[in-house]
Design a protein around this motif. Structure first.
Motif: not given
Length: 121
Positions: A1-3, A24-30, A76-80, A97-104
């Motif tokens: 799950x992405x948060x 962004x947190x979770x098992x994120x690849x990109x 996996x952090x964005x700033x404004x 976040x648009x188009x999140x690739x996780x490990x699964x």
């Protein structure tokens, strides 16, 4: 799950600056693209800025030249960075976040909880 967790909102006088962060947190690849939207009272949510994983940026005309979006792909952090703020910038700012690739899995999109930015005149 992405948060997505935002921080950095607050109250500032017109002409001042604020910096928003969104991690962004979770098992994120990109993440393909990360960005910011805002919603003022009584108005629809509107696009503010976006940055791709390669660093290409896009801004709404209303903020171009005053706001700067950036990201740290390793975190996996964005700033404004918001400068020369105006009362009309007052809104709840949402990270996207648009188009999140996780490990699964592949997650089409995710939103942060929102961060209040208030600009006083």
């Amino acid at each position: 799950q992405v948060q997505l967790v935002e921080s950095g909102g607050g109250l500032v006088q017109a002409g001042g600056s604020l910096r928003l962060s969104c991690a962004a947190s979770g098992s994120i690849v990109s993440i393909n693209a990360m960005g910011w939207y805002r919603q003022a009272p009584g108005k629809q949510r509107e696009f503010v800025a976006q940055i791709t994983s390669g660093g290409t940026t896009n801004y709404a005309a209303s903020v171009k030249g005053r706001f700067t979006i950036s990201r740290d792909n390793t975190k996996n952090t964005v700033y404004l960075q918001m400068s020369s703020l105006k009362p009309e910038d007052t809104a709840v700012y949402y990270c996207n976040a648009d188009g999140i690739h996780t490990y699964t899995d592949f997650v089409r999109g995710s939103w942060g909880q929102g961060s209040q930015v208030t600009v006083s005149s």
